[in-house]
Design a protein around this motif. Structure first.
Motif, mmCIF file in Angstrom:
data_model
loop_
_atom_site.group_PDB
_atom_site.id
_atom_site.type_symbol
_atom_site.label_atom_id
_atom_site.label_comp_id
_atom_site.label_asym_id
_atom_site.label_seq_id
_atom_site.Cartn_x
_atom_site.Cartn_y
_atom_site.Cartn_z
ATOM 1 N N ASP A 234 0.828 -1.224 0.000
ATOM 2 C CA ASP A 234 0.000 0.000 0.000
ATOM 3 C C ASP A 234 0.853 1.261 0.000
ATOM 4 O OD1 ASP A 234 -2.466 -1.354 -0.019
ATOM 5 O OD2 ASP A 234 -2.357 -1.678 2.146
ATOM 6 N N LEU A 235 1.929 1.234 -0.747
ATOM 7 C CA LEU A 235 2.761 2.429 -0.920
ATOM 8 C C LEU A 235 2.293 3.126 -2.195
ATOM 9 C CD1 LEU A 235 6.272 0.884 -0.058
ATOM 10 C CD2 LEU A 235 4.615 1.956 1.485
ATOM 11 N N ASN A 236 1.248 3.909 -2.050
ATOM 12 C CA ASN A 236 0.540 4.429 -3.217
ATOM 13 C C ASN A 236 1.202 5.635 -3.864
ATOM 14 O OD1 ASN A 236 -1.563 2.491 -2.907
ATOM 15 N ND2 ASN A 236 -2.445 3.739 -1.260
ATOM 16 N N HIS A 237 2.222 6.191 -3.216
ATOM 17 C CA HIS A 237 2.914 7.352 -3.779
ATOM 18 C C HIS A 237 4.379 7.044 -4.051
ATOM 19 C CE1 HIS A 237 -0.589 9.053 -1.630
ATOM 20 N NE2 HIS A 237 -0.607 9.916 -2.627
ATOM 21 N N THR A 238 4.714 5.758 -4.166
ATOM 22 C CA THR A 238 6.094 5.333 -4.349
ATOM 23 C C THR A 238 6.219 4.576 -5.659
ATOM 24 O OG1 THR A 238 6.360 5.127 -1.949
ATOM 25 C CG2 THR A 238 7.979 4.005 -3.321
ATOM 26 N N PHE A 239 7.126 5.017 -6.524
ATOM 27 C CA PHE A 239 7.275 4.355 -7.818
ATOM 28 C C PHE A 239 8.620 4.695 -8.448
ATOM 29 C CE2 PHE A 239 5.853 8.548 -8.898
ATOM 30 C CZ PHE A 239 6.336 8.818 -10.164
ATOM 31 N N LEU A 240 9.002 3.866 -9.415
ATOM 32 C CA LEU A 240 10.199 4.110 -10.216
ATOM 33 C C LEU A 240 9.766 4.775 -11.515
ATOM 34 C CD1 LEU A 240 13.279 3.626 -10.661
ATOM 35 C CD2 LEU A 240 12.654 1.461 -11.765
ATOM 36 N N PRO A 241 10.133 6.037 -11.721
ATOM 37 C CA PRO A 241 9.697 6.731 -12.937
ATOM 38 C C PRO A 241 10.429 6.217 -14.172
ATOM 39 C CG PRO A 241 11.210 8.112 -11.714
ATOM 40 C CD PRO A 241 10.957 6.903 -10.862
ATOM 41 N N LYS A 242 9.799 6.381 -15.318
ATOM 42 C CA LYS A 242 10.441 5.982 -16.564
ATOM 43 C C LYS A 242 11.429 7.040 -17.032
ATOM 44 C CE LYS A 242 6.649 3.063 -18.199
ATOM 45 N NZ LYS A 242 5.654 2.820 -19.274
ATOM 46 N N ALA A 243 11.143 8.297 -16.709
ATOM 47 C CA ALA A 243 12.011 9.399 -17.139
ATOM 48 C C ALA A 243 12.043 10.458 -16.034
ATOM 49 C CB ALA A 243 11.521 9.965 -18.467
ATOM 50 N N ALA A 244 11.704 11.697 -16.372
ATOM 51 C CA ALA A 244 11.788 12.782 -15.389
ATOM 52 C C ALA A 244 10.442 13.147 -14.797
ATOM 53 C CB ALA A 244 12.416 14.018 -16.040
ATOM 54 N N GLU A 245 9.418 12.299 -14.990
ATOM 55 C CA GLU A 245 8.092 12.637 -14.455
ATOM 56 C C GLU A 245 8.155 12.784 -12.940
ATOM 57 O OE1 GLU A 245 7.850 8.094 -15.356
ATOM 58 O OE2 GLU A 245 8.892 9.866 -16.114
ATOM 59 N N PHE A 246 7.331 13.692 -12.428
ATOM 60 C CA PHE A 246 7.385 14.048 -11.005
ATOM 61 C C PHE A 246 5.978 14.527 -10.622
ATOM 62 C CE2 PHE A 246 10.594 16.231 -7.905
ATOM 63 C CZ PHE A 246 10.059 15.538 -6.853
ATOM 64 N N PRO A 247 5.147 13.674 -10.039
ATOM 65 C CA PRO A 247 3.761 14.067 -9.741
ATOM 66 C C PRO A 247 3.670 15.147 -8.674
ATOM 67 C CG PRO A 247 4.258 11.939 -8.755
ATOM 68 C CD PRO A 247 5.429 12.289 -9.621
ATOM 69 N N ARG A 248 2.771 16.072 -8.880
ATOM 70 C CA ARG A 248 2.549 17.119 -7.887
ATOM 71 C C ARG A 248 1.782 16.564 -6.695
ATOM 72 N NH1 ARG A 248 3.678 22.118 -10.050
ATOM 73 N NH2 ARG A 248 3.919 22.149 -12.319
ATOM 74 N N PRO A 249 1.979 17.180 -5.515
ATOM 75 C CA PRO A 249 2.852 18.316 -5.240
ATOM 76 C C PRO A 249 4.291 17.877 -4.988
ATOM 77 C CG PRO A 249 1.696 17.707 -3.240
ATOM 78 C CD PRO A 249 1.181 16.786 -4.313
#
Length: 398
Positions: A234-249
């Protein structure tokens, strides 16, 4: 010395200007504590402890020139402390908030190695398998084991120390890197020592383990980490991005340009160069949960977790490194750093205490990382017998 003084003056001046410009608009100045509605902001527990933590954190924020920091300290039945101090953006002085997403750098290693260890538990790989069984072309790969990669004792050269890679990175920090491109820089060098004979912290090791996870699971590493770790936990804000994406905030991240020493905004720099070793994103709440999860082995069998924690000493006093995890003066976890951001997520089993620190700069102060400064100050207050990052003359342990 003159350059150092000048840089310190410029950073202090920028912070002062931010405070002055922010005041008329009602923005919160650096040093203020900001926690959004719905997030626990009070430090329940001894009020004196909360005040001590406030003072210690603010002192480092100001003395080290850190723009903003998010800190969480939890001790069951004793303390629930969540604070955010300083600014998320030095241009508009918007305050940093405790619900913001952050780049967590080398804390990524705890996720990559946990995925590997889950494959060990499933009988898919063996810790003493040679890396040559999974990835061809590794220098001396038939003698380097997955265990030695995970505990930083492979002897492989770190690609981040290669001058050609450094030049390419600084010429274009937005470049998208592929794992095998990174490894070519490492493999252009002779191995530094025989496998298993020394410790050398190297991102090359964890990038290779990321390729092992992909090969064995037949999935991308980001998908494997999601399926095996973050979704089940349930780590809903944890991920390995594919590039430089960075979800707000998210806060802006500030680093120091190598060539000029000037401060740069690294927020949108591409972290793909860190990949399995350092590219992940998370937030305070998720890291609080992950701290206990990874330290106690909730996703692993007891036998595999015991192997993970068989840590061997590193050159740093009071520090030892296991399988993708650090044990520092009793605290189990990992620190993270990449341009613009630093993090620390640690757990002390004796107290069942958790500390998470997230800062939006990686610029050192007197040669020390901001994450270490915050970690030491916090643990000196809450666990004086276990002071994270303490040098021998600073440690209170006999």
């Amino acid at each position: 010395m003159e350059i150092t003084i000048r840089r310190a003056f410029l950073r202090a001046a920028a912070t002062f200007a931010c405070i002055c410009l922010a005041a008329p608009t009602g923005a919160v100045p650096a040093g203020a504590s900001v926690v959004p509605s719905g997030v626990k902001a009070n430090a329940s527990g001894p009020s004196g402890t909360a005040r001590e933590l406030d003072r210690a954190i603010q002192e480092i924020l100001e003395n080290a020139g850190v723009p903003g920091v998010i800190a969480g300290v939890w001790i069951p039945g004793q303390l629930n402390y969540v604070r955010a101090f300083g600014v998320a953006d030095k241009d508009d002085c918007s305050p940093i908030r405790s619900d913001m997403n952050m780049r967590i750098g080398s804390e990524t290693k705890t996720f990559t190695v946990t995925a590997l260890l889950q494959l060990v538990d499933r009988g898919k790989v063996g810790l003493d398998d040679p890396i040559s069984r999974y990835v061809p072309g590794v220098p001396d790969g038939e003698h380097i084991t997955l265990r030695q990669l995970a505990n930083m004792r492979s002897g492989l050269f770190p690609y981040t120390a290669d001058q050609d890679w450094l030049r390419a990175f600084h010429e274009d920090p937005h470049r998208q890197w592929k794992p095998r491109e990174l490894l070519r820089f490492a493999f252009a060098h002779e191995n530094q020592f025989a496998p298993g004979t020394q410790f050398d912290y190297s991102n090359t090791n964890t990038v290779l383990l990321g390729l092992v996870v992909e090969k064995v699971t037949h999935r991308s590493l980001e998908r494997a980490i999601s399926d095996m770790i973050t979704r089940p936990s349930d780590l809903n804000h944890t991920f390995l991005p594919k590039a430089a994406e960075f979800p707000r905030p998210y806060p802006h991240g500030y680093t120091e340009e190598t060539a000029t020493g000037a401060e740069a905004d690294a927020t949108d720099w591409n972290p793909s160069w860190g990949w399995a070793a350092g590219a992940m994103i998370s937030n305070l709440d998720d890291l609080r949960s992950w701290a206990e999860n990874v330290a106690t082995g909730k996703l692993l069998t007891p036998a595999t977790q015991a192997e993970r924690l068989q840590a061997l000493p590193t050159p740093a006093p009071g520090d030892a490194y296991g399988l993708g995890i650090d044990i520092n003066h009793g605290w189990i976890g990992h620190a993270g750093s990449l341009p613009g951001y630093q993090s620390l997520t640690i757990y002390l089993p004796d107290l069942k205490a958790t500390v998470v620190v997230l800062a939006n700069t990686d610029i050192k102060s007197n040669g020390e990382n901001p994450s270490t400064l915050f970690g030491r100050a916090i643990t000196r207050i809450i666990s004086p017998d276990n002071v994270y990052g303490a040098a021998p003359d600073q440690d209170d342990v006999d």
